[in-house]
Design a protein around this motif. Structure first.
Motif, short mmCIF file in Angstrom:
data_model
loop_
_atom_site.label_atom_id
_atom_site.label_comp_id
_atom_site.label_asym_id
_atom_site.label_seq_id
_atom_site.Cartn_x
_atom_site.Cartn_y
_atom_site.Cartn_z
N MET A 114 0.83 -1.21 0.00
CA MET A 114 0.00 0.00 0.00
C MET A 114 0.86 1.26 0.00
N GLU A 115 1.90 1.27 0.86
CA GLU A 115 2.77 2.44 0.96
C GLU A 115 3.44 2.73 -0.37
N CYS A 116 3.89 1.69 -1.05
CA CYS A 116 4.53 1.86 -2.35
C CYS A 116 3.54 2.41 -3.37
N THR A 117 2.32 1.91 -3.33
CA THR A 117 1.30 2.38 -4.27
C THR A 117 1.02 3.86 -4.07
N LEU A 118 0.92 4.29 -2.82
CA LEU A 118 0.67 5.71 -2.53
C LEU A 118 1.83 6.57 -3.00
N GLU A 119 3.03 6.10 -2.80
CA GLU A 119 4.21 6.86 -3.24
C GLU A 119 4.21 7.00 -4.76
N ARG A 120 3.85 5.92 -5.44
CA ARG A 120 3.80 5.97 -6.90
C ARG A 120 2.72 6.93 -7.37
N GLU A 121 1.59 6.94 -6.70
CA GLU A 121 0.51 7.84 -7.09
C GLU A 121 0.92 9.30 -6.88
N LYS A 122 1.58 9.57 -5.76
CA LYS A 122 2.05 10.94 -5.49
C LYS A 122 3.10 11.36 -6.51
N ALA A 123 4.00 10.45 -6.85
CA ALA A 123 5.03 10.75 -7.85
C ALA A 123 4.40 11.03 -9.21
N ALA A 124 3.38 10.24 -9.55
CA ALA A 124 2.70 10.44 -10.84
C ALA A 124 1.99 11.78 -10.87
N GLN A 125 1.35 12.15 -9.77
CA GLN A 125 0.65 13.44 -9.70
C GLN A 125 1.64 14.60 -9.82
N HIS A 126 2.79 14.45 -9.18
CA HIS A 126 3.81 15.49 -9.25
C HIS A 126 4.33 15.63 -10.69
N ALA A 127 4.57 14.49 -11.33
CA ALA A 127 5.08 14.51 -12.71
C ALA A 127 4.06 15.13 -13.66
N GLU A 128 2.79 14.83 -13.45
CA GLU A 128 1.74 15.40 -14.30
C GLU A 128 1.64 16.91 -14.11
N ALA A 129 1.74 17.37 -12.87
CA ALA A 129 1.69 18.81 -12.60
C ALA A 129 2.89 19.52 -13.22
N ALA A 130 4.06 18.89 -13.13
CA ALA A 130 5.26 19.48 -13.71
C ALA A 130 5.15 19.55 -15.22
N ALA A 131 4.61 18.50 -15.83
CA ALA A 131 4.44 18.49 -17.29
C ALA A 131 3.49 19.58 -17.74
N ASP A 132 2.42 19.80 -16.98
CA ASP A 132 1.47 20.85 -17.32
C ASP A 132 2.11 22.23 -17.21
N GLU A 133 2.91 22.43 -16.17
CA GLU A 133 3.60 23.71 -16.01
C GLU A 133 4.64 23.91 -17.10
N LEU A 134 5.32 22.83 -17.47
CA LEU A 134 6.30 22.90 -18.56
C LEU A 134 5.61 23.24 -19.87
N ALA A 135 4.42 22.71 -20.09
CA ALA A 135 3.65 23.01 -21.30
C ALA A 135 3.37 24.51 -21.40
N ARG A 136 2.99 25.12 -20.29
CA ARG A 136 2.70 26.55 -20.29
C ARG A 136 3.95 27.37 -20.55
N ALA A 137 5.07 26.94 -19.98
CA ALA A 137 6.33 27.66 -20.18
C ALA A 137 6.76 27.60 -21.64
N LEU A 138 6.68 26.41 -22.24
CA LEU A 138 7.04 26.26 -23.65
C LEU A 138 6.12 27.05 -24.55
N ALA A 139 4.84 27.11 -24.20
CA ALA A 139 3.89 27.87 -25.01
C ALA A 139 4.23 29.35 -25.01
N PHE A 140 4.62 29.88 -23.85
CA PHE A 140 4.98 31.30 -23.80
C PHE A 140 6.17 31.59 -24.71
N VAL A 141 7.19 30.76 -24.61
CA VAL A 141 8.38 30.99 -25.43
C VAL A 141 8.06 30.82 -26.91
N GLY A 142 7.31 29.78 -27.25
CA GLY A 142 6.95 29.56 -28.65
C GLY A 142 6.17 30.71 -29.23
#
Length: 228
Positions: free
Chosen positions: A1-29
């Protein structure tokens, strides 16, 4: 269970970072596709660059420091005058007359004998956009391999990657492949050409683009696994 929760949190963090990166790239583009007089002038404020994410990248952070200093230097100049100066730089570099001082198209840097920005990379980029169900719609009728369009393509792939799941993983892998094999190899030459032509804001913006693409290269679409 602990491992599953850690993976879910890591996935959520990665998704948020990707969304923020998308906005940054859009501004520069978008900044490379039109002069500041036709887009946002937020880049004139040092607070904008202070808040701009560096994603833990030393290269991006260095570019942001330069952009912050550039914005701070102009604080005592009337805003309209600053917008005009940046727009004039844009026109000199990417429009002319008689021709752009720095070609903003991939074809110019990777294919022999191309002088107007239209070559094989243009067709390849058109096909990528078609496969992604994206359509180029801009008043300047730029070729599909324009640096701004390629950065916006990266932005859209990063946005889709942020959705997570198998589809997001596939888009993340496609993004990494495009950046590594197509965009980064010529972007450095483009940046060098900008500085050789005395670019200020747009040289720093190209530095930031390289930093952001370095973040893409460091991103792994592979799901993390638990230690045995």
């Amino acid at each position: 269970m602990e491992c599953t929760l850690e993976r879910e949190k890591a996935a959520q963090h990665a998704e948020a970072a990707a969304d923020e990166l998308a906005r940054a790239l859009a501004f520069v583009g978008n900044s490379f596709l039109a002069p500041m007089s036709q887009t946002s002038d937020a880049a004139l404020d040092r607070a904008f660059w202070a808040a701009f994410p560096d994603f833990g990248s030393e290269e991006a952070a260095c570019a942001l420091d330069g952009l912050f200093a550039w914005a701070a230097e102009g604080e005592n100049v009337p805003r309209a005058e600053r917008v005009r100066a940046v727009s004039v730089e844009y026109a000199r570099l990417f429009i002319g007359p008689p021709e752009p001082a720095v070609a903003p198209w991939e074809s110019f840097y990777v294919q022999e004998g191309v002088t107007n920005g239209f070559g094989e990379p243009t067709f390849r980029m058109r096909e990528r956009l078609r496969q992604a169900a994206l359509e180029v719609s801009n008043e300047n009728n730029q070729y599909a391999d324009h640096v701004g369009i390629e950065l916006l393509y990266c932005s859209e792939l990063a946005r889709r990657a942020a959705s997570g799941g198998p589809a997001g993983t596939e888009e993340a892998a496609l993004l990494e492949s495009f950046v590594e094999a197509d965009l980064l190899p010529w972007l450095g030459r483009f940046t060098t050409a900008l500085y050789e032509e005395g670019a200020t804001y747009y040289g720093l913006l190209a530095d930031l683009a390289e930093g952001l693409l370095g973040v893409v290269r460091a991103f792994s679409p592979s799901a993390s696994t638990c230690a045995a």
